[in-house]
Enzyme design. Structure first.
Site, PDB file in Angstrom:
ATOM      1  N   HIS A  95      66.292  46.254  60.074  1.00  0.00           N
ATOM      2  CA  HIS A  95      66.706  46.334  61.469  1.00  0.00           C
ATOM      3  C   HIS A  95      65.506  46.764  62.294  1.00  0.00           C
ATOM      4  O   HIS A  95      64.703  47.583  61.840  1.00  0.00           O
ATOM      5  CB  HIS A  95      67.815  47.391  61.632  1.00  0.00           C
ATOM      6  CG  HIS A  95      68.022  47.764  63.065  1.00  0.00           C
ATOM      7  ND1 HIS A  95      68.803  47.026  63.918  1.00  0.00           N
ATOM      8  CD2 HIS A  95      67.486  48.764  63.821  1.00  0.00           C
ATOM      9  CE1 HIS A  95      68.765  47.563  65.121  1.00  0.00           C
ATOM     10  NE2 HIS A  95      67.969  48.621  65.096  1.00  0.00           N
ATOM     11  N   TYR A  98      75.350  51.105  65.037  1.00  0.00           N
ATOM     12  CA  TYR A  98      75.885  49.789  65.432  1.00  0.00           C
ATOM     13  C   TYR A  98      77.102  49.984  66.339  1.00  0.00           C
ATOM     14  O   TYR A  98      78.204  49.610  65.971  1.00  0.00           O
ATOM     15  CB  TYR A  98      76.265  48.979  64.186  1.00  0.00           C
ATOM     16  CG  TYR A  98      75.085  48.443  63.396  1.00  0.00           C
ATOM     17  CD1 TYR A  98      74.254  47.460  63.920  1.00  0.00           C
ATOM     18  CD2 TYR A  98      74.806  48.909  62.120  1.00  0.00           C
ATOM     19  CE1 TYR A  98      73.169  46.961  63.195  1.00  0.00           C
ATOM     20  CE2 TYR A  98      73.720  48.409  61.384  1.00  0.00           C
ATOM     21  CZ  TYR A  98      72.917  47.433  61.934  1.00  0.00           C
ATOM     22  OH  TYR A  98      71.851  46.932  61.212  1.00  0.00           O
ATOM     23  N   GLU A 138      68.755  54.693  69.319  1.00  0.00           N
ATOM     24  CA  GLU A 138      68.831  54.537  67.863  1.00  0.00           C
ATOM     25  C   GLU A 138      67.982  55.591  67.135  1.00  0.00           C
ATOM     26  O   GLU A 138      68.388  56.092  66.095  1.00  0.00           O
ATOM     27  CB  GLU A 138      68.370  53.135  67.463  1.00  0.00           C
ATOM     28  CG  GLU A 138      69.333  52.039  67.909  1.00  0.00           C
ATOM     29  CD  GLU A 138      68.800  50.635  67.683  1.00  0.00           C
ATOM     30  OE1 GLU A 138      69.532  49.678  67.989  1.00  0.00           O
ATOM     31  OE2 GLU A 138      67.662  50.478  67.198  1.00  0.00           O
ATOM     32  N   LYS A 193      66.696  47.964  55.118  1.00  0.00           N
ATOM     33  CA  LYS A 193      68.071  48.010  54.626  1.00  0.00           C
ATOM     34  C   LYS A 193      68.087  48.083  53.083  1.00  0.00           C
ATOM     35  O   LYS A 193      67.057  47.869  52.433  1.00  0.00           O
ATOM     36  CB  LYS A 193      68.821  46.777  55.137  1.00  0.00           C
ATOM     37  CG  LYS A 193      68.957  46.740  56.677  1.00  0.00           C
ATOM     38  CD  LYS A 193      69.697  45.476  57.127  1.00  0.00           C
ATOM     39  CE  LYS A 193      69.862  45.441  58.635  1.00  0.00           C
ATOM     40  NZ  LYS A 193      70.593  44.221  59.083  1.00  0.00           N
ATOM     41  N   ASN A 219      69.542  40.863  55.489  1.00  0.00           N
ATOM     42  CA  ASN A 219      68.301  40.352  56.086  1.00  0.00           C
ATOM     43  C   ASN A 219      67.180  41.394  56.122  1.00  0.00           C
ATOM     44  O   ASN A 219      66.341  41.388  57.014  1.00  0.00           O
ATOM     45  CB  ASN A 219      68.588  39.780  57.475  1.00  0.00           C
ATOM     46  CG  ASN A 219      69.294  40.773  58.368  1.00  0.00           C
ATOM     47  OD1 ASN A 219      69.358  41.961  58.044  1.00  0.00           O
ATOM     48  ND2 ASN A 219      69.812  40.311  59.484  1.00  0.00           N
TER      49      ASN A 219
HETATM   50  P1  ADP Z   1      69.543  41.650  64.455  1.00  0.00           P
HETATM   51  O1  ADP Z   1      69.593  42.569  63.256  1.00  0.00           O
HETATM   52  O2  ADP Z   1      68.691  40.428  64.194  1.00  0.00           O
HETATM   53  O3  ADP Z   1      69.169  42.352  65.735  1.00  0.00           O
HETATM   54  P2  ADP Z   1      72.337  41.515  65.390  1.00  0.00           P
HETATM   55  O4  ADP Z   1      72.110  42.730  66.228  1.00  0.00           O
HETATM   56  O5  ADP Z   1      72.903  40.305  66.024  1.00  0.00           O
HETATM   57  O6  ADP Z   1      71.009  41.042  64.633  1.00  0.00           O
HETATM   58  O7  ADP Z   1      73.303  41.907  64.176  1.00  0.00           O
HETATM   59  C1  ADP Z   1      73.173  43.109  63.482  1.00  0.00           C
HETATM   60  C2  ADP Z   1      73.318  42.828  61.999  1.00  0.00           C
HETATM   61  O8  ADP Z   1      74.663  42.377  61.742  1.00  0.00           O
HETATM   62  C3  ADP Z   1      72.432  41.715  61.449  1.00  0.00           C
HETATM   63  O9  ADP Z   1      71.125  42.147  61.143  1.00  0.00           O
HETATM   64  C4  ADP Z   1      73.204  41.267  60.235  1.00  0.00           C
HETATM   65  O10 ADP Z   1      72.981  42.124  59.109  1.00  0.00           O
HETATM   66  C5  ADP Z   1      74.664  41.442  60.682  1.00  0.00           C
HETATM   67  N1  ADP Z   1      75.239  40.176  61.202  1.00  0.00           N
HETATM   68  C6  ADP Z   1      75.011  39.605  62.407  1.00  0.00           C
HETATM   69  N2  ADP Z   1      75.719  38.463  62.551  1.00  0.00           N
HETATM   70  C7  ADP Z   1      76.422  38.320  61.405  1.00  0.00           C
HETATM   71  C8  ADP Z   1      77.349  37.327  60.911  1.00  0.00           C
HETATM   72  N3  ADP Z   1      77.714  36.249  61.630  1.00  0.00           N
HETATM   73  N4  ADP Z   1      77.868  37.513  59.695  1.00  0.00           N
HETATM   74  C9  ADP Z   1      77.545  38.582  58.946  1.00  0.00           C
HETATM   75  N5  ADP Z   1      76.683  39.534  59.337  1.00  0.00           N
HETATM   76  C10 ADP Z   1      76.121  39.413  60.538  1.00  0.00           C
END
Ligand code: ADP
Length: 206
Positions: A164, A60, A175, A20, A161
């Site tokens: 992805h 997404y 994807e 990212k 974070n």
């Molecule tokens: P991952 O990336 O660990 O698979 P998810 O699919 O649950 O996580 O979520 C996709 C992305 O959405 C996350 O990597 C993060 O950047 C964002 N995200 C998820 N939950 C939250 C939240 N509560 N608040 C803000 N951003 C979030």
């Protein structure tokens, strides 16, 4: 029959990895690729580009159940800070998708397709939990960054974070097609695949 002959061939999978904008800005591209490469997984596609809003929305494509679950967490965070939520969980969850669009389109990202035995699960294991401050030490998110749900809620942005990684093989296939054309995926062999996957290791000793 020997166990090798009765066992299935290795579980070859492909997974999508996106580094990212925060990973690119922090100059962590090399470090993250190093962690993936040294597992023995193989990069079969790799590029730097600025995502479009349409691509991020296709990637997404979250359903209401996902939005409700993620939105509930935002509400939890707000309440723990004494802030009265102004929206429903579903609305907060849908806002996260919008925030992801904003975040992912601010600058370049690195897209990769990674292949090998159980590639999807192996990469998820390296990446760690969604929230960096609670992700395990030893994982990419746990070691290399510090964002939290609380700070993301306060900023009204997506959690930053670093990366992805696809969650399942089916998701990976979908994807990959969002970000790569079939021609961009390269079928090739590496010299070290023999030690990882071949039955016959003759030829090592001279
Ligand atoms: P991952 O990336 O660990 O698979 P998810 O699919 O649950 O996580 O979520 C996709 C992305 O959405 C996350 O990597 C993060 O950047 C964002 N995200 C998820 N939950 C939250 C939240 N509560 N608040 C803000 N951003 C979030």
């Amino acid at each position: 029959m020997s166990p090798q002959l009765s066992a299935p061939k290795y579980h070859k999978e492909r997974t999508l990895v996106l580094l990212k904008p925060d990973a690119v800005q922090r100059a962590l591209v090399g470090e993250i690729i190093r962690r993936i490469e040294r597992t023995g997984l193989k990069i079969v596609a790799l590029k730097l580009f600025v995502p479009t809003k349409e691509q991020v929305l296709r990637h997404y494509n979250k359903d209401d159940a996902w939005c409700e679950k993620k939105g509930a967490r935002v509400i939890e965070e707000l309440k723990s800070r004494g802030v009265e939520p102004e929206k429903t969980a579903l609305e907060y969850g849908r806002a996260i998708v919008e925030q992801l669009v904003e975040f992912m389109t601010v600058g370049p990202v690195v897209g990769m397709v990674v292949e090998g035995n159980y590639a999807v699960g192996v990469v998820r294991k390296l990446v760690g939990g969604t929230e960096p401050v609670t992700a395990d030490i030893g994982t990419i998110r746990g070691d290399l960054t510090v964002d939290s749900y609380g700070h993301a809620a306060w900023r009204n942005t997506a959690v930053r974070n670093l990366m992805h990684a696809s969650e399942t093989e089916e998701e990976a296939e979908r994807e990959i097609s969002v970000w790569f054309t079939p021609e961009e995926l390269i079928n090739y062999r590496t010299v070290w695949e023999k030690i990882l996957y071949d039955v016959n290791l003759d030829g090592i000793l001279e």
